[in-house]
Design a protein around this motif. Structure first.
Motif, PDB file in Angstrom:
ATOM      1  N   LYS A  83       0.846  -1.186   0.000  1.00  7.76           N
ATOM      2  CA  LYS A  83       0.000   0.000   0.000  1.00  7.76           C
ATOM      3  C   LYS A  83       0.888   1.244   0.000  1.00  7.76           C
ATOM      4  CE  LYS A  83      -3.331  -2.401   2.998  1.00  7.76           C
ATOM      5  NZ  LYS A  83      -4.050  -2.340   4.300  1.00  7.76           N
ATOM      6  N   PRO A  84       0.354   2.367  -0.447  1.00  2.00           N
ATOM      7  CA  PRO A  84       1.154   3.607  -0.410  1.00  2.00           C
ATOM      8  C   PRO A  84       1.673   3.927   0.994  1.00  2.00           C
ATOM      9  CG  PRO A  84      -0.760   3.911  -1.801  1.00  2.00           C
ATOM     10  CD  PRO A  84      -0.916   2.563  -1.155  1.00  2.00           C
ATOM     11  N   GLU A  85       0.921   3.579   2.007  1.00  6.99           N
ATOM     12  CA  GLU A  85       1.367   3.859   3.372  1.00  6.99           C
ATOM     13  C   GLU A  85       2.515   2.965   3.829  1.00  6.99           C
ATOM     14  OE1 GLU A  85      -1.783   3.281   2.323  1.00  6.99           O
ATOM     15  OE2 GLU A  85      -2.920   2.134   3.825  1.00  6.99           O
ATOM     16  N   ASP A  86       2.895   1.996   3.029  1.00 10.16           N
ATOM     17  CA  ASP A  86       4.082   1.191   3.318  1.00 10.16           C
ATOM     18  C   ASP A  86       5.363   1.879   2.854  1.00 10.16           C
ATOM     19  OD1 ASP A  86       2.158  -1.681   2.376  1.00 10.16           O
ATOM     20  OD2 ASP A  86       2.681  -1.057   4.424  1.00 10.16           O
ATOM     21  N   THR A  87       5.222   2.981   2.166  1.00  3.09           N
ATOM     22  CA  THR A  87       6.382   3.719   1.690  1.00  3.09           C
ATOM     23  C   THR A  87       7.221   4.207   2.866  1.00  3.09           C
ATOM     24  OG1 THR A  87       5.284   4.433  -0.345  1.00  3.09           O
ATOM     25  CG2 THR A  87       7.128   5.784   0.446  1.00  3.09           C
ATOM     26  N   ALA A  88       8.505   3.855   2.844  1.00  2.00           N
ATOM     27  CA  ALA A  88       9.406   4.210   3.945  1.00  2.00           C
ATOM     28  C   ALA A  88      10.803   3.713   3.602  1.00  2.00           C
ATOM     29  CB  ALA A  88       8.942   3.565   5.252  1.00  2.00           C
ATOM     30  N   VAL A  89      11.742   4.122   4.426  1.00  4.82           N
ATOM     31  CA  VAL A  89      13.055   3.485   4.403  1.00  4.82           C
ATOM     32  C   VAL A  89      12.994   2.309   5.375  1.00  4.82           C
ATOM     33  CG1 VAL A  89      15.516   3.735   4.834  1.00  4.82           C
ATOM     34  CG2 VAL A  89      14.222   5.642   3.858  1.00  4.82           C
ATOM     35  N   TYR A  90      13.368   1.144   4.883  1.00  5.82           N
ATOM     36  CA  TYR A  90      13.325  -0.069   5.689  1.00  5.82           C
ATOM     37  C   TYR A  90      14.737  -0.399   6.170  1.00  5.82           C
ATOM     38  CZ  TYR A  90       8.479  -0.945   4.481  1.00  5.82           C
ATOM     39  OH  TYR A  90       7.108  -0.859   4.360  1.00  5.82           O
ATOM     40  N   TYR A  91      14.851  -0.647   7.466  1.00  6.13           N
ATOM     41  CA  TYR A  91      16.142  -0.913   8.085  1.00  6.13           C
ATOM     42  C   TYR A  91      16.163  -2.326   8.665  1.00  6.13           C
ATOM     43  CZ  TYR A  91      16.828   4.153   7.983  1.00  6.13           C
ATOM     44  OH  TYR A  91      16.961   5.460   7.594  1.00  6.13           O
ATOM     45  N   CYS A  92      17.212  -3.030   8.370  1.00  3.23           N
ATOM     46  CA  CYS A  92      17.448  -4.317   9.005  1.00  3.23           C
ATOM     47  C   CYS A  92      18.023  -4.083  10.401  1.00  3.23           C
ATOM     48  CB  CYS A  92      18.424  -5.126   8.156  1.00  3.23           C
ATOM     49  SG  CYS A  92      18.788  -6.761   8.807  1.00  3.23           S
ATOM     50  N   ASP A  99      23.609  -6.030  22.300  1.00  2.00           N
ATOM     51  CA  ASP A  99      23.845  -4.879  21.420  1.00  2.00           C
ATOM     52  C   ASP A  99      22.897  -4.931  20.225  1.00  2.00           C
ATOM     53  OD1 ASP A  99      27.385  -5.080  22.013  1.00  2.00           O
ATOM     54  OD2 ASP A  99      25.892  -3.768  22.945  1.00  2.00           O
ATOM     55  N   THR A 100      22.630  -3.749  19.698  1.00  2.00           N
ATOM     56  CA  THR A 100      21.739  -3.634  18.545  1.00  2.00           C
ATOM     57  C   THR A 100      22.505  -3.061  17.367  1.00  2.00           C
ATOM     58  OG1 THR A 100      19.809  -3.304  19.958  1.00  2.00           O
ATOM     59  CG2 THR A 100      19.616  -2.613  17.664  1.00  2.00           C
ATOM     60  N   TYR A 101      22.295  -3.647  16.207  1.00  2.00           N
ATOM     61  CA  TYR A 101      22.979  -3.208  14.992  1.00  2.00           C
ATOM     62  C   TYR A 101      21.934  -2.899  13.923  1.00  2.00           C
ATOM     63  CZ  TYR A 101      27.014  -5.165  17.349  1.00  2.00           C
ATOM     64  OH  TYR A 101      27.993  -5.433  18.263  1.00  2.00           O
ATOM     65  N   TRP A 102      22.306  -1.954  13.051  1.00  2.00           N
ATOM     66  CA  TRP A 102      21.395  -1.508  12.006  1.00  2.00           C
ATOM     67  C   TRP A 102      22.060  -1.590  10.639  1.00  2.00           C
ATOM     68  CZ3 TRP A 102      16.431  -0.509  13.240  1.00  2.00           C
ATOM     69  CH2 TRP A 102      16.133  -0.239  14.575  1.00  2.00           C
ATOM     70  N   GLY A 103      21.245  -1.911   9.642  1.00  2.00           N
ATOM     71  CA  GLY A 103      21.704  -1.806   8.267  1.00  2.00           C
ATOM     72  C   GLY A 103      21.631  -0.364   7.802  1.00  2.00           C
ATOM     73  N   GLN A 104      22.034  -0.153   6.549  1.00  2.00           N
ATOM     74  CA  GLN A 104      22.102   1.206   6.017  1.00  2.00           C
ATOM     75  C   GLN A 104      20.747   1.720   5.564  1.00  2.00           C
ATOM     76  OE1 GLN A 104      22.953  -1.501   4.398  1.00  2.00           O
ATOM     77  NE2 GLN A 104      22.327  -1.333   2.230  1.00  2.00           N
ATOM     78  N   GLY A 105      19.778   0.826   5.431  1.00  2.17           N
ATOM     79  CA  GLY A 105      18.446   1.227   5.011  1.00  2.17           C
ATOM     80  C   GLY A 105      18.257   1.060   3.509  1.00  2.17           C
ATOM     81  N   THR A 106      17.043   0.681   3.145  1.00  2.00           N
ATOM     82  CA  THR A 106      16.698   0.544   1.726  1.00  2.00           C
ATOM     83  C   THR A 106      15.314   1.163   1.510  1.00  2.00           C
ATOM     84  OG1 THR A 106      16.498  -1.019  -0.124  1.00  2.00           O
ATOM     85  CG2 THR A 106      15.719  -1.789   2.011  1.00  2.00           C
ATOM     86  N   GLN A 107      15.207   1.957   0.461  1.00  2.00           N
ATOM     87  CA  GLN A 107      13.965   2.689   0.211  1.00  2.00           C
ATOM     88  C   GLN A 107      12.934   1.779  -0.457  1.00  2.00           C
ATOM     89  OE1 GLN A 107      13.110   6.105   0.867  1.00  2.00           O
ATOM     90  NE2 GLN A 107      11.084   5.375   0.248  1.00  2.00           N
ATOM     91  N   VAL A 108      11.727   1.810   0.087  1.00  2.00           N
ATOM     92  CA  VAL A 108      10.584   1.147  -0.534  1.00  2.00           C
ATOM     93  C   VAL A 108       9.546   2.225  -0.830  1.00  2.00           C
ATOM     94  CG1 VAL A 108       8.667  -0.456  -0.195  1.00  2.00           C
ATOM     95  CG2 VAL A 108      10.973  -1.081   0.560  1.00  2.00           C
ATOM     96  N   THR A 109       9.180   2.340  -2.091  1.00  2.00           N
ATOM     97  CA  THR A 109       8.191   3.332  -2.502  1.00  2.00           C
ATOM     98  C   THR A 109       7.041   2.623  -3.198  1.00  2.00           C
ATOM     99  OG1 THR A 109       9.903   5.021  -2.784  1.00  2.00           O
ATOM    100  CG2 THR A 109       7.771   5.426  -3.838  1.00  2.00           C
ATOM    101  N   VAL A 110       5.844   2.850  -2.686  1.00  2.00           N
ATOM    102  CA  VAL A 110       4.646   2.243  -3.270  1.00  2.00           C
ATOM    103  C   VAL A 110       3.815   3.366  -3.876  1.00  2.00           C
ATOM    104  CG1 VAL A 110       2.649   0.775  -2.893  1.00  2.00           C
ATOM    105  CG2 VAL A 110       4.703   0.479  -1.482  1.00  2.00           C
ATOM    106  N   SER A 111       3.761   3.387  -5.188  1.00  2.00           N
ATOM    107  CA  SER A 111       3.100   4.492  -5.871  1.00  2.00           C
ATOM    108  C   SER A 111       2.703   4.078  -7.279  1.00  2.00           C
ATOM    109  CB  SER A 111       4.031   5.704  -5.940  1.00  2.00           C
ATOM    110  OG  SER A 111       3.446   6.742  -6.688  1.00  2.00           O
ATOM    111  N   SER A 112       1.596   4.629  -7.737  1.00  2.00           N
ATOM    112  CA  SER A 112       1.173   4.376  -9.113  1.00  2.00           C
ATOM    113  C   SER A 112       1.709   5.458 -10.043  1.00  2.00           C
ATOM    114  CB  SER A 112      -0.350   4.307  -9.188  1.00  2.00           C
ATOM    115  OG  SER A 112      -0.929   5.476  -8.652  1.00  2.00           O
TER     116      SER A 112
END
Length: 112
Positions: A83-92, A99-112
């Motif tokens: 859905k469009p509301e799923d649009t975000a940067v997704y982080y692993c 300890d907590t570790y993070w990925g660099q992030g990957t963009q997900v864009t939901v759009s027509s």
């Protein structure tokens, strides 16, 4: 130290699917995916432990599936019915001995 390498983001139309992958540099107890949309706080999307226990945000239940390949230290997020509301940067995210570790992030864009 844990290094996380993400892949799989992109642009997709509403109703479409994407699969995100995150490879860790070593075996991890729990891995998950968070996302952050513009102007919003980072939120948990899904999490999976080494034993296979999972939990999901209510907003993605029934649409997203998290899984892991322990032999490859890799976690996947299959996202369907986007859905469009799923649009975000997704982080692993990975939890390792407190300890907590993070990925660099990957963009997900939901759009027509």
């Amino acid at each position: 130290q844990v290094r996380l390498v993400e892949s799989g983001g992109g642009l997709v139309q509403p109703g479409g699917s994407l699969r995100l992958s995150c490879a860790a540099s070593r075996s991890i107890y729990a891995m998950g995916w968070y996302r952050q949309a513009p102007g919003k706080q980072r939120e948990l999307v899904a999490r999976i432990t080494s034993g296979g226990s999972t939990n999901y945000a209510d907003s993605v239940k029934g649409r997203f599936t998290i899984s892991r390949d322990s032999a490859k230290n890799t976690v996947y997020l299959q996202m369907n019915s986007l859905k469009p509301e799923d649009t975000a940067v997704y982080y692993c995210n990975a939890e390792f001995f407190g300890d907590t570790y993070w990925g660099q992030g990957t963009q997900v864009t939901v759009s027509s």
